[in-house]
Design an enzyme around this catalytic site. Structure first.
Site, short mmCIF file in Angstrom:
data_model
loop_
_atom_site.label_atom_id
_atom_site.label_comp_id
_atom_site.label_asym_id
_atom_site.label_seq_id
_atom_site.Cartn_x
_atom_site.Cartn_y
_atom_site.Cartn_z
N SER A 130 -20.19 22.65 -25.45
CA SER A 130 -18.91 23.43 -26.14
C SER A 130 -17.67 22.80 -25.50
O SER A 130 -17.60 22.54 -24.41
CB SER A 130 -18.66 24.84 -25.75
OG SER A 130 -17.39 25.48 -26.24
N SER A 169 -14.87 24.27 -26.08
CA SER A 169 -13.81 25.33 -25.94
C SER A 169 -13.11 25.52 -24.62
O SER A 169 -12.08 25.66 -24.38
CB SER A 169 -14.22 26.89 -26.36
OG SER A 169 -14.48 26.71 -27.79
N THR A 183 -20.85 32.20 -30.17
CA THR A 183 -21.16 30.97 -30.84
C THR A 183 -22.72 30.97 -31.00
O THR A 183 -23.37 32.18 -30.64
CB THR A 183 -20.67 29.70 -30.55
OG1 THR A 183 -20.87 28.88 -31.44
CG2 THR A 183 -21.42 29.29 -29.14
N LYS A 207 -23.51 35.04 -33.25
CA LYS A 207 -22.41 35.59 -34.02
C LYS A 207 -22.74 36.92 -34.95
O LYS A 207 -21.91 37.72 -35.09
CB LYS A 207 -22.04 34.48 -34.94
CG LYS A 207 -21.16 33.44 -34.39
CD LYS A 207 -20.40 32.49 -35.24
CE LYS A 207 -19.57 31.63 -34.49
NZ LYS A 207 -18.67 30.82 -35.38
N ASP A 247 -12.85 32.22 -37.13
CA ASP A 247 -13.22 31.07 -37.92
C ASP A 247 -12.55 30.73 -39.21
O ASP A 247 -11.81 29.49 -39.64
CB ASP A 247 -14.75 30.98 -38.09
CG ASP A 247 -15.43 30.93 -36.76
OD1 ASP A 247 -14.88 30.46 -35.90
OD2 ASP A 247 -16.69 31.15 -36.86
N GLY A 272 -22.65 24.25 -48.81
CA GLY A 272 -23.39 25.36 -47.58
C GLY A 272 -23.05 26.65 -47.89
O GLY A 272 -21.97 26.88 -48.67
N GLY A 304 -24.01 29.47 -45.36
CA GLY A 304 -24.49 29.87 -43.87
C GLY A 304 -23.04 30.70 -43.41
O GLY A 304 -21.96 30.72 -44.09
N GLY A 305 -22.94 30.89 -42.07
CA GLY A 305 -21.94 31.59 -41.65
C GLY A 305 -20.71 31.00 -41.69
O GLY A 305 -19.54 31.33 -41.99
N ILE A 322 -16.49 20.80 -41.62
CA ILE A 322 -16.36 21.59 -40.54
C ILE A 322 -17.04 21.14 -39.43
O ILE A 322 -16.99 21.57 -38.13
CB ILE A 322 -16.62 22.97 -40.76
CG1 ILE A 322 -18.09 23.51 -40.87
CG2 ILE A 322 -15.88 23.62 -41.96
CD1 ILE A 322 -18.51 24.98 -40.93
P1 ATR Z 1 -23.82 28.24 -39.83
O1 ATR Z 1 -23.90 29.79 -39.47
O2 ATR Z 1 -23.61 27.52 -38.81
O3 ATR Z 1 -23.43 27.98 -41.10
P2 ATR Z 1 -26.60 28.49 -41.11
O4 ATR Z 1 -26.33 29.92 -41.55
O5 ATR Z 1 -28.00 28.10 -40.48
O6 ATR Z 1 -25.53 27.85 -40.06
O7 ATR Z 1 -26.22 27.47 -42.34
C1 ATR Z 1 -26.55 26.31 -42.48
C2 ATR Z 1 -26.36 25.68 -43.62
O8 ATR Z 1 -26.64 24.18 -43.64
C3 ATR Z 1 -26.90 26.23 -45.08
O9 ATR Z 1 -26.19 26.20 -46.01
C4 ATR Z 1 -28.12 25.34 -45.03
O10 ATR Z 1 -28.89 25.67 -46.52
P3 ATR Z 1 -29.93 26.75 -46.56
O11 ATR Z 1 -29.17 28.05 -47.02
O12 ATR Z 1 -30.73 25.97 -47.87
O13 ATR Z 1 -30.82 26.84 -45.52
C5 ATR Z 1 -27.47 24.06 -44.99
N1 ATR Z 1 -28.67 23.12 -44.51
C6 ATR Z 1 -29.17 23.00 -43.33
N2 ATR Z 1 -30.32 21.89 -43.44
C7 ATR Z 1 -29.94 21.40 -44.51
C8 ATR Z 1 -30.44 20.48 -45.39
N3 ATR Z 1 -31.40 19.68 -44.81
N4 ATR Z 1 -30.25 19.95 -46.62
C9 ATR Z 1 -29.15 20.79 -47.16
N5 ATR Z 1 -28.68 21.95 -46.43
C10 ATR Z 1 -29.10 22.14 -45.49
#
Ligand code: ATR
Length: 280
Positions: free
Chosen positions: A20, A22, A67, A71, A108, A134, A136-137, A223
């Site tokens: 990190s 931070s 982190t 989270k 964030d 994407g 995710g979070g 990001i």
């Molecule tokens: P964070 O909270 O850091 O955003 P996360 O919740 O694990 O982490 O989300 C990761 C993102 O990266 C998701 O959108 C994931 O897609 P999925 O929802 O299909 O899992 C995306 N991601 C991770 N590996 C990937 C890959 N090889 N190709 C495409 N998208 C990927």
């Protein structure tokens, strides 16, 4: 709110956490403001998270950031979660209140929007369609912020369509969930594209996307900040697009944290940014 008679304490709980950046910029702010205090990396495995959070108050911490992977879990442990963190579904910052209770928010979203505004003055969320890759979070924080800033159309593309649909359902409004195969064509006419996946991060393969359809005047943002320029950003820059990496988001999310912990809103100066960049 700062206490001249008390050594100020804050930190970041993660697992792992030693990578990190931070502590570096928070400790810069302690120095810059002439305050006696420190910000420490706290390596907390998931099974110790509750105990660690409960320990903040007795140890005299003003609060902490949380982190990966804490989270979501933090939301279940602390006493109060604000509406923003609840909407995003993740807490990034915990503050110890005067009565010792723990309150959580998510900075964030602020970090991302503030970094776009600072690095690209004149940017407007409603300038045209925005493609977010994407779901995710990180994506939820970005989408929430963009929608709040007035984005009229957010094309949310994710490998797992269901997760994109969940975000669209939760936030509604301008968000439209699209299947992964459409990611290249979704760039057509876009004013901005944001990668919120971990693709392109050190140790990960690059984001697999063709930028052919992306207008040359669009802003490409990531990001990810390690490396500072992901293959996605490098490809965008080479074809003439403006770019923005994830470091500004990281640095800016620290400002409201300081406001909550110490009553001070510190600045993200070029010197601070350069200092952190030199370590990446
Ligand atoms: P964070 O909270 O850091 O955003 P996360 O919740 O694990 O982490 O989300 C990761 C993102 O990266 C998701 O959108 C994931 O897609 P999925 O929802 O299909 O899992 C995306 N991601 C991770 N590996 C990937 C890959 N090889 N190709 C495409 N998208 C990927």
């Amino acid at each position: 709110m700062t206490h001249p008679d008390r050594f100020l304490l804050a930190g970041v709980m993660g697992w792992p956490v030693m990578h990190s950046r931070s502590p570096m910029f928070h400790n810069y702010w302690f120095k810059q403001h002439g305050l006696a205090g420190t910000y420490v990396p706290l390596a907390i495995p998931p099974e110790r998270l509750a105990g660690a959070l409960r320990g903040l108050h007795p140890l005299g911490f003003s609060g902490c950031n949380v982190t990966i992977p804490h989270k979501q879990e933090t939301m279940k442990i602390i006493d109060h979660v604000d509406d923003l963190a609840r909407a995003i579904g993740a807490v990034s910052c915990v503050t110890v209140r005067a009565d010792g209770s723990l309150s959580g928010t998510n900075n964030d979203c602020y970090g991302f929007i503030q970094s776009v505004k600072a690095e690209h003055p004149g940017w407007r969320a409603d300038a045209g369609p925005i493609v977010v890759i994407g779901a995710g979070g990180g994506s939820r924080a970005v989408c929430y912020g963009l929608a709040r800033e007035g984005a009229k159309e957010i094309r949310l593309v994710n490998r797992t369509l269901r997760r994109a649909q969940e975000v669209a359902h939760a936030f509604g409004g301008p968000i439209q969930a699209l299947p992964w195969e459409t990611r290249h064509d979704a760039l057509d006419g876009a004013a901005m594209v944001v990668n919120t996946t971990s693709m392109g991060m050190v140790g990960q393969p690059p984001l697999d996307i063709s930028l052919d359809r992306l207008p040359k005047n669009a802003l490409a943002a990531d990001i990810v900040y390690i490396p500072l320029e992901t293959p996605f950003l490098a490809a965008a820059r080479k074809r003439g697009n403006r770019t923005m990496n994830g470091l500004g988001m990281l640095l800016n999310q620290g400002r409201p944290a300081w406001k909550a912990w110490f009553g001070i809103e510190p600045e993200v100066t070029p010197e601070l940014r350069a200092m952190v960049e030199r370590t990446i």
